[in-house]
Design a protein around this motif. Sequence first.
Motif, PDB file in Angstrom:
ATOM      1  N   GLU A 163       0.868  -1.255   0.101  1.00  0.00           N
ATOM      2  CA  GLU A 163       0.060   0.124   0.078  1.00  0.00           C
ATOM      3  C   GLU A 163       0.769   1.120   0.056  1.00  0.00           C
ATOM      4  OE1 GLU A 163      -4.177  -1.092   2.281  1.00  0.00           O
ATOM      5  OE2 GLU A 163      -2.678   0.140   3.468  1.00  0.00           O
ATOM      6  N   THR A 164       0.321   2.518  -0.609  1.00  0.00           N
ATOM      7  CA  THR A 164       0.950   3.631  -0.457  1.00  0.00           C
ATOM      8  C   THR A 164       0.109   4.180   0.833  1.00  0.00           C
ATOM      9  OG1 THR A 164      -0.749   4.617  -1.996  1.00  0.00           O
ATOM     10  CG2 THR A 164       1.431   4.020  -2.735  1.00  0.00           C
ATOM     11  N   VAL A 165       0.831   4.757   1.855  1.00  0.00           N
ATOM     12  CA  VAL A 165       0.483   5.452   2.862  1.00  0.00           C
ATOM     13  C   VAL A 165       0.730   6.917   3.233  1.00  0.00           C
ATOM     14  CG1 VAL A 165       0.296   5.239   5.591  1.00  0.00           C
ATOM     15  CG2 VAL A 165       0.414   3.097   4.186  1.00  0.00           C
ATOM     16  N   LEU A 166       0.040   7.746   3.548  1.00  0.00           N
ATOM     17  CA  LEU A 166       0.519   9.260   3.948  1.00  0.00           C
ATOM     18  C   LEU A 166       0.229   9.267   5.423  1.00  0.00           C
ATOM     19  CD1 LEU A 166       1.190  12.158   3.443  1.00  0.00           C
ATOM     20  CD2 LEU A 166      -1.253  12.366   2.908  1.00  0.00           C
ATOM     21  N   ASP A 167       1.017   9.875   6.076  1.00  0.00           N
ATOM     22  CA  ASP A 167       1.107  10.153   7.443  1.00  0.00           C
ATOM     23  C   ASP A 167       0.892  11.702   7.378  1.00  0.00           C
ATOM     24  OD1 ASP A 167       0.980  10.596  10.145  1.00  0.00           O
ATOM     25  OD2 ASP A 167       2.519   9.148  10.896  1.00  0.00           O
ATOM     26  N   MET A 168      -0.362  12.199   7.778  1.00  0.00           N
ATOM     27  CA  MET A 168      -0.159  13.819   7.556  1.00  0.00           C
ATOM     28  C   MET A 168       0.385  14.428   8.597  1.00  0.00           C
ATOM     29  SD  MET A 168      -4.136  14.292   5.794  1.00  0.00           S
ATOM     30  CE  MET A 168      -3.716  16.180   5.523  1.00  0.00           C
ATOM     31  N   PHE A 169       0.382  13.997   9.918  1.00  0.00           N
ATOM     32  CA  PHE A 169       0.995  14.792  11.097  1.00  0.00           C
ATOM     33  C   PHE A 169       1.921  13.715  11.779  1.00  0.00           C
ATOM     34  CE2 PHE A 169      -3.178  15.953  10.117  1.00  0.00           C
ATOM     35  CZ  PHE A 169      -3.159  17.324   9.648  1.00  0.00           C
ATOM     36  N   ALA A 170       2.951  13.569  10.967  1.00  0.00           N
ATOM     37  CA  ALA A 170       3.847  12.407  11.457  1.00  0.00           C
ATOM     38  C   ALA A 170       4.721  12.604  12.698  1.00  0.00           C
ATOM     39  CB  ALA A 170       4.607  12.117  10.355  1.00  0.00           C
ATOM     40  N   GLY A 171       4.989  13.701  13.209  1.00  0.00           N
ATOM     41  CA  GLY A 171       5.504  13.860  14.480  1.00  0.00           C
ATOM     42  C   GLY A 171       7.206  13.282  14.268  1.00  0.00           C
ATOM     43  N   GLY A 173       7.652   9.975  13.730  1.00  0.00           N
ATOM     44  CA  GLY A 173       7.566   9.129  12.925  1.00  0.00           C
ATOM     45  C   GLY A 173       7.191   7.593  13.411  1.00  0.00           C
ATOM     46  N   PRO A 174       6.615   7.552  14.544  1.00  0.00           N
ATOM     47  CA  PRO A 174       6.272   6.108  15.030  1.00  0.00           C
ATOM     48  C   PRO A 174       4.967   5.423  14.372  1.00  0.00           C
ATOM     49  CG  PRO A 174       5.332   7.777  16.564  1.00  0.00           C
ATOM     50  CD  PRO A 174       6.122   8.549  15.546  1.00  0.00           C
ATOM     51  N   PHE A 175       4.144   6.207  13.501  1.00  0.00           N
ATOM     52  CA  PHE A 175       3.014   5.585  12.968  1.00  0.00           C
ATOM     53  C   PHE A 175       3.610   5.194  11.474  1.00  0.00           C
ATOM     54  CE2 PHE A 175      -0.364   7.234  15.288  1.00  0.00           C
ATOM     55  CZ  PHE A 175      -1.299   6.136  15.369  1.00  0.00           C
ATOM     56  N   ALA A 176       4.541   6.058  10.979  1.00  0.00           N
ATOM     57  CA  ALA A 176       5.057   5.828   9.578  1.00  0.00           C
ATOM     58  C   ALA A 176       6.202   4.524   9.569  1.00  0.00           C
ATOM     59  CB  ALA A 176       5.833   7.020   9.008  1.00  0.00           C
ATOM     60  N   ILE A 177       6.867   4.465  10.716  1.00  0.00           N
ATOM     61  CA  ILE A 177       7.876   3.584  10.961  1.00  0.00           C
ATOM     62  C   ILE A 177       7.327   2.339  11.110  1.00  0.00           C
ATOM     63  CG2 ILE A 177       9.888   2.609  12.300  1.00  0.00           C
ATOM     64  CD1 ILE A 177      10.820   5.540  12.551  1.00  0.00           C
ATOM     65  N   THR A 178       6.305   2.096  11.796  1.00  0.00           N
ATOM     66  CA  THR A 178       5.572   1.091  12.189  1.00  0.00           C
ATOM     67  C   THR A 178       4.777   0.197  10.659  1.00  0.00           C
ATOM     68  OG1 THR A 178       5.103   1.511  14.299  1.00  0.00           O
ATOM     69  CG2 THR A 178       3.717  -0.115  13.476  1.00  0.00           C
ATOM     70  N   LEU A 179       4.149   1.374  10.114  1.00  0.00           N
ATOM     71  CA  LEU A 179       3.446   0.768   9.128  1.00  0.00           C
ATOM     72  C   LEU A 179       4.232   0.568   7.909  1.00  0.00           C
ATOM     73  CD1 LEU A 179       0.297   3.164   8.980  1.00  0.00           C
ATOM     74  CD2 LEU A 179       0.836   1.016  10.360  1.00  0.00           C
ATOM     75  N   ALA A 180       5.429   1.057   7.621  1.00  0.00           N
ATOM     76  CA  ALA A 180       6.424   0.737   6.806  1.00  0.00           C
ATOM     77  C   ALA A 180       6.805  -0.980   6.367  1.00  0.00           C
ATOM     78  CB  ALA A 180       7.719   1.388   7.081  1.00  0.00           C
ATOM     79  N   ALA A 181       6.631  -1.528   7.668  1.00  0.00           N
ATOM     80  CA  ALA A 181       6.915  -3.089   7.750  1.00  0.00           C
ATOM     81  C   ALA A 181       6.069  -3.643   6.521  1.00  0.00           C
ATOM     82  CB  ALA A 181       6.637  -3.409   8.803  1.00  0.00           C
ATOM     83  N   ALA A 183       3.710  -1.384   4.078  1.00  0.00           N
ATOM     84  CA  ALA A 183       3.667  -0.768   3.141  1.00  0.00           C
ATOM     85  C   ALA A 183       4.627  -0.816   1.969  1.00  0.00           C
ATOM     86  CB  ALA A 183       3.383   0.721   3.696  1.00  0.00           C
ATOM     87  N   GLY A 184       4.124  -0.352   0.830  1.00  0.00           N
ATOM     88  CA  GLY A 184       5.249  -0.219  -0.144  1.00  0.00           C
ATOM     89  C   GLY A 184       5.906   1.216   0.051  1.00  0.00           C
ATOM     90  N   MET A 185       5.244   2.326   0.134  1.00  0.00           N
ATOM     91  CA  MET A 185       5.753   3.392   0.439  1.00  0.00           C
ATOM     92  C   MET A 185       4.973   4.241   1.545  1.00  0.00           C
ATOM     93  SD  MET A 185       6.341   6.934  -2.022  1.00  0.00           S
ATOM     94  CE  MET A 185       4.703   6.993  -2.184  1.00  0.00           C
ATOM     95  N   VAL A 186       5.684   5.248   2.451  1.00  0.00           N
ATOM     96  CA  VAL A 186       4.958   5.972   3.403  1.00  0.00           C
ATOM     97  C   VAL A 186       5.548   7.203   3.385  1.00  0.00           C
ATOM     98  CG1 VAL A 186       4.341   6.178   5.584  1.00  0.00           C
ATOM     99  CG2 VAL A 186       4.762   3.965   4.939  1.00  0.00           C
ATOM    100  N   VAL A 187       4.563   8.198   2.917  1.00  0.00           N
ATOM    101  CA  VAL A 187       4.776   9.730   3.020  1.00  0.00           C
ATOM    102  C   VAL A 187       4.789  10.126   4.435  1.00  0.00           C
ATOM    103  CG1 VAL A 187       4.695  11.993   2.124  1.00  0.00           C
ATOM    104  CG2 VAL A 187       4.543   9.870   0.512  1.00  0.00           C
ATOM    105  N   ALA A 188       5.674  10.557   5.352  1.00  0.00           N
ATOM    106  CA  ALA A 188       5.377  11.055   6.467  1.00  0.00           C
ATOM    107  C   ALA A 188       5.781  12.870   6.506  1.00  0.00           C
ATOM    108  CB  ALA A 188       6.382  10.382   7.342  1.00  0.00           C
ATOM    109  N   SER A 189       4.605  13.445   6.617  1.00  0.00           N
ATOM    110  CA  SER A 189       4.678  14.771   6.519  1.00  0.00           C
ATOM    111  C   SER A 189       4.551  15.614   8.157  1.00  0.00           C
ATOM    112  CB  SER A 189       3.485  15.588   5.762  1.00  0.00           C
ATOM    113  OG  SER A 189       3.389  17.033   5.883  1.00  0.00           O
ATOM    114  N   ASP A 190       5.134  16.572   8.302  1.00  0.00           N
ATOM    115  CA  ASP A 190       5.086  17.402   9.700  1.00  0.00           C
ATOM    116  C   ASP A 190       5.529  18.811   9.415  1.00  0.00           C
ATOM    117  OD1 ASP A 190       4.500  16.325  12.680  1.00  0.00           O
ATOM    118  OD2 ASP A 190       5.439  18.351  12.625  1.00  0.00           O
ATOM    119  N   LEU A 191       4.954  19.808  10.076  1.00  0.00           N
ATOM    120  CA  LEU A 191       5.197  21.201   9.740  1.00  0.00           C
ATOM    121  C   LEU A 191       6.342  21.627  10.597  1.00  0.00           C
ATOM    122  CD1 LEU A 191       4.222  23.914   8.712  1.00  0.00           C
ATOM    123  CD2 LEU A 191       3.011  24.295  10.505  1.00  0.00           C
TER     124      LEU A 191
END
Length: 303
Positions: A163-171, A173-181, A183-191
Amino acid sequence: MTVGQWGIRVPARQGEEMRQALLREGALDASLRVIRDGVFLILPLTGPREGAEHYEFEAHPGREVLPRHELVGGIAIMQDNDPDGAEKILTSRPSLHTVVFAEGEVHGEYRTREFRVLAGEQTTRTVVTEHGHKFTVDLAGAYFSARLSTERQRLLEQVVDGETVLDMFAGVGPFAITLAARAGMVVASDLNPKAIELMLENLGTNRVKNVLPILADARRLGEILPWKFDRIIMNLPLAGTEFLPEAVRLCMPKGTIHFYSLVSAKGEHTARIRELGGTVLSEREVRSYSPGQWHAVYDIVVK
């Protein structure tokens, strides 16, 4: 007196074996009573670990009851400005290096919080171990919630390989790194630049190659990103509603959005989600937040 603390639920027949193993690790909170729940036991822990959740435990009679606190890695966060209590907590838990008092709630665009160090090292930086991952966090510099550990595992179980996953408020990276196991790609964004800095460190520590960090305002992601996503994570409980239209635009048809929000009534956001073209698959309470208010997650499918 009850104390809110991490606990792990195990079959009663395995309780003593697990208790001894936790004692050897220094992970059992011996100041609290074990809870019996039918054929299960809930063992009190000194911090989060795989399968752990928050419970209310009774203190052992005759043993010193520690002030109420929450553990995040090697830091204890107190609810009261109590330097004497902080020293007691620090000396009672060998795994700790710092005890802090939270002087306010999470606020601002960067989702930061002020802390006062009451005992131990003068730092708000620590390392959290969660389900085989290590996350370097700075409590005062970037948002991180250890209480969402179980929620991260719930989402991981739903991710389809590739899957392609977007974490809009990634901090950090805990969600992004966990789901990367999976997912095909995770985009992790934060301001928050500090959050991205820590995320880059955590990607290296955990040897994750398929997460793309982006320093950006979530309102502009549609202008920046050339993709639509199978799954989108929206963990911005205080203000996430204003970003729902952007999330729907970025989501593939029949894709899934996990929308986290502080609510005071069930179905509080259902009408808005339908208006934007989404269907609520489920709404569940993640944790209580304050009297009459709780942290909820809406699992949404986009038409």
